[in-house]
Scaffold this motif. Structure first.
Motif, PDB file in Angstrom:
ATOM      1  N   THR A 173      -8.525  22.104  -3.438  1.00  0.00           N
ATOM      2  CA  THR A 173      -9.550  23.009  -3.979  1.00  0.00           C
ATOM      3  C   THR A 173      -9.694  22.848  -5.487  1.00  0.00           C
ATOM      4  N   GLU A 174      -8.742  22.188  -6.118  1.00  0.00           N
ATOM      5  CA  GLU A 174      -8.843  21.906  -7.553  1.00  0.00           C
ATOM      6  C   GLU A 174      -9.676  20.637  -7.730  1.00  0.00           C
ATOM      7  N   ARG A 175     -10.971  20.775  -7.565  1.00  0.00           N
ATOM      8  CA  ARG A 175     -11.868  19.625  -7.560  1.00  0.00           C
ATOM      9  C   ARG A 175     -11.784  18.807  -8.845  1.00  0.00           C
ATOM     10  N   HIS A 176     -11.520  19.450  -9.971  1.00  0.00           N
ATOM     11  CA  HIS A 176     -11.448  18.726 -11.233  1.00  0.00           C
ATOM     12  C   HIS A 176     -10.233  17.802 -11.300  1.00  0.00           C
ATOM     13  N   LYS A 177      -9.285  17.949 -10.344  1.00  0.00           N
ATOM     14  CA  LYS A 177      -8.100  17.092 -10.317  1.00  0.00           C
ATOM     15  C   LYS A 177      -8.187  16.016  -9.229  1.00  0.00           C
ATOM     16  N   MET A 178      -9.339  15.921  -8.591  1.00  0.00           N
ATOM     17  CA  MET A 178      -9.524  14.895  -7.570  1.00  0.00           C
ATOM     18  C   MET A 178     -10.111  13.652  -8.242  1.00  0.00           C
ATOM     19  N   ARG A 179      -9.649  12.481  -7.784  1.00  0.00           N
ATOM     20  CA  ARG A 179     -10.214  11.254  -8.338  1.00  0.00           C
ATOM     21  C   ARG A 179     -10.516  10.275  -7.205  1.00  0.00           C
ATOM     22  N   PRO A 180     -11.574   9.505  -7.363  1.00  0.00           N
ATOM     23  CA  PRO A 180     -11.934   8.556  -6.297  1.00  0.00           C
ATOM     24  C   PRO A 180     -11.020   7.339  -6.319  1.00  0.00           C
TER      25      PRO A 180
ATOM     26  N   TRP B 150       0.852  -1.180   0.000  1.00  0.00           N
ATOM     27  CA  TRP B 150       0.000   0.000   0.000  1.00  0.00           C
ATOM     28  C   TRP B 150       0.887   1.229   0.000  1.00  0.00           C
ATOM     29  N   ALA B 151       0.365   2.315  -0.566  1.00  0.00           N
ATOM     30  CA  ALA B 151       1.067   3.590  -0.541  1.00  0.00           C
ATOM     31  C   ALA B 151       0.101   4.676  -0.083  1.00  0.00           C
ATOM     32  N   THR B 152       0.620   5.615   0.688  1.00  0.00           N
ATOM     33  CA  THR B 152      -0.141   6.791   1.072  1.00  0.00           C
ATOM     34  C   THR B 152       0.362   7.947   0.225  1.00  0.00           C
ATOM     35  N   TYR B 153      -0.548   8.566  -0.498  1.00  0.00           N
ATOM     36  CA  TYR B 153      -0.230   9.681  -1.383  1.00  0.00           C
ATOM     37  C   TYR B 153      -0.642  10.985  -0.719  1.00  0.00           C
ATOM     38  N   LEU B 154       0.236  11.968  -0.755  1.00  0.00           N
ATOM     39  CA  LEU B 154      -0.044  13.264  -0.147  1.00  0.00           C
ATOM     40  C   LEU B 154       0.275  14.379  -1.142  1.00  0.00           C
ATOM     41  N   GLY B 155      -0.371  15.512  -0.943  1.00  0.00           N
ATOM     42  CA  GLY B 155      -0.073  16.680  -1.764  1.00  0.00           C
ATOM     43  C   GLY B 155      -1.163  16.984  -2.772  1.00  0.00           C
ATOM     44  N   GLY B 156      -0.908  18.017  -3.531  1.00  0.00           N
ATOM     45  CA  GLY B 156      -1.899  18.507  -4.482  1.00  0.00           C
ATOM     46  C   GLY B 156      -2.828  19.488  -3.801  1.00  0.00           C
ATOM     47  N   ASP B 157      -3.498  20.284  -4.581  1.00  0.00           N
ATOM     48  CA  ASP B 157      -4.397  21.306  -4.063  1.00  0.00           C
ATOM     49  C   ASP B 157      -5.826  20.761  -4.028  1.00  0.00           C
TER      50      ASP B 157
ATOM     51  N   ALA C 183      -9.288  -2.066  -2.277  1.00  0.00           N
ATOM     52  CA  ALA C 183      -9.389  -3.343  -2.983  1.00  0.00           C
ATOM     53  C   ALA C 183     -10.468  -4.263  -2.407  1.00  0.00           C
ATOM     54  N   ASN C 184     -10.655  -4.252  -1.103  1.00  0.00           N
ATOM     55  CA  ASN C 184     -11.645  -5.168  -0.530  1.00  0.00           C
ATOM     56  C   ASN C 184     -13.046  -4.565  -0.525  1.00  0.00           C
ATOM     57  N   GLY C 185     -13.194  -3.364  -1.083  1.00  0.00           N
ATOM     58  CA  GLY C 185     -14.502  -2.755  -1.227  1.00  0.00           C
ATOM     59  C   GLY C 185     -15.101  -2.175   0.033  1.00  0.00           C
ATOM     60  N   THR C 186     -14.315  -1.984   1.087  1.00  0.00           N
ATOM     61  CA  THR C 186     -14.858  -1.475   2.344  1.00  0.00           C
ATOM     62  C   THR C 186     -14.955   0.033   2.379  1.00  0.00           C
ATOM     63  N   GLY C 187     -14.430   0.707   1.389  1.00  0.00           N
ATOM     64  CA  GLY C 187     -14.489   2.163   1.408  1.00  0.00           C
ATOM     65  C   GLY C 187     -13.606   2.754   0.342  1.00  0.00           C
ATOM     66  N   GLY C 188     -13.298   4.034   0.530  1.00  0.00           N
ATOM     67  CA  GLY C 188     -12.454   4.707  -0.421  1.00  0.00           C
ATOM     68  C   GLY C 188     -12.170   6.121   0.030  1.00  0.00           C
ATOM     69  N   CYS C 189     -11.572   6.901  -0.856  1.00  0.00           N
ATOM     70  CA  CYS C 189     -11.212   8.264  -0.535  1.00  0.00           C
ATOM     71  C   CYS C 189     -11.041   9.029  -1.847  1.00  0.00           C
ATOM     72  N   LEU C 190     -10.788  10.312  -1.736  1.00  0.00           N
ATOM     73  CA  LEU C 190     -10.444  11.123  -2.897  1.00  0.00           C
ATOM     74  C   LEU C 190      -8.946  11.421  -2.832  1.00  0.00           C
ATOM     75  N   ARG C 191      -8.299  11.407  -4.001  1.00  0.00           N
ATOM     76  CA  ARG C 191      -6.865  11.722  -4.052  1.00  0.00           C
ATOM     77  C   ARG C 191      -6.637  12.695  -5.198  1.00  0.00           C
ATOM     78  N   HIS C 192      -5.857  13.716  -4.930  1.00  0.00           N
ATOM     79  CA  HIS C 192      -5.505  14.688  -5.955  1.00  0.00           C
ATOM     80  C   HIS C 192      -4.569  14.030  -6.955  1.00  0.00           C
ATOM     81  N   GLU C 193      -4.778  14.277  -8.238  1.00  0.00           N
ATOM     82  CA  GLU C 193      -3.955  13.622  -9.259  1.00  0.00           C
ATOM     83  C   GLU C 193      -2.485  14.035  -9.185  1.00  0.00           C
ATOM     84  N   ASP C 194      -2.171  15.152  -8.529  1.00  0.00           N
ATOM     85  CA  ASP C 194      -0.771  15.579  -8.370  1.00  0.00           C
ATOM     86  C   ASP C 194      -0.131  15.058  -7.083  1.00  0.00           C
ATOM     87  N   ALA C 195      -0.879  14.282  -6.305  1.00  0.00           N
ATOM     88  CA  ALA C 195      -0.330  13.745  -5.054  1.00  0.00           C
ATOM     89  C   ALA C 195       0.830  12.803  -5.349  1.00  0.00           C
TER      90      ALA C 195
END
Length: 127
Positions: A25-32, A16-23, A36-48
């Motif tokens: 507030t740039e909502r168009h650069k966020m991706r869900p 697993w990796a933890t990605y940090l960074g990105g702005d 893998a086990n389907g228990t949840g998720g998060c949003l990550r900035h594409e520049d993270a």
């Protein structure tokens, strides 16, 4: 720990990796990201960028070898015990995104360490 055979690594380790960074507030650069086990998720900035790499050793867990869960210590270039890896394995992704062996290798190289460090034995916690 042996050769760097990707099939063997895939049978033994989960990463697993933890990605940090990105702005954020740039909502168009966020991706869900869906865990893998389907228990949840998060949003990550594409520049993270990956900042933390964790692994769970399936063989160690089967034999009661401790520690089965480790995180890569970028300062010392070694794997150290990590509760985060246990939580990822048993609870499903609350400490980062699932990454393939190839992605884990890229992250490790990006940290400035050789590929061989991917399968290195863990070392005791620093005192």
């Amino acid at each position: 720990m042996g050769s760097l055979d990707p099939d063997r690594i895939d049978q033994r380790f989960i990463f697993w990796a933890t990605y940090l960074g990105g702005d954020p507030t740039e909502r168009h650069k966020m991706r869900p990201i869906t865990f893998a086990n389907g228990t949840g998720g998060c949003l990550r900035h594409e520049d993270a960028k990956p900042e933390i790499l964790r692994r769970f050793d399936l063989e160690a867990s089967q034999h009661g070898i401790h520690p089965a869960g480790t995180a890569f210590d970028r300062r010392d270039g070694v794997w150290r015990e990590s509760e985060g890896a246990y939580r990822n394995y048993y609870r499903g992704g609350d400490y980062g995104d699932d990454v393939s062996t190839a992605e884990a290798i890229e992250i490790l190289i990006g940290f400035g360490y050789p590929v061989e460090a991917l399968t290195a034995d863990p070392v005791p916690e620093r005192r």
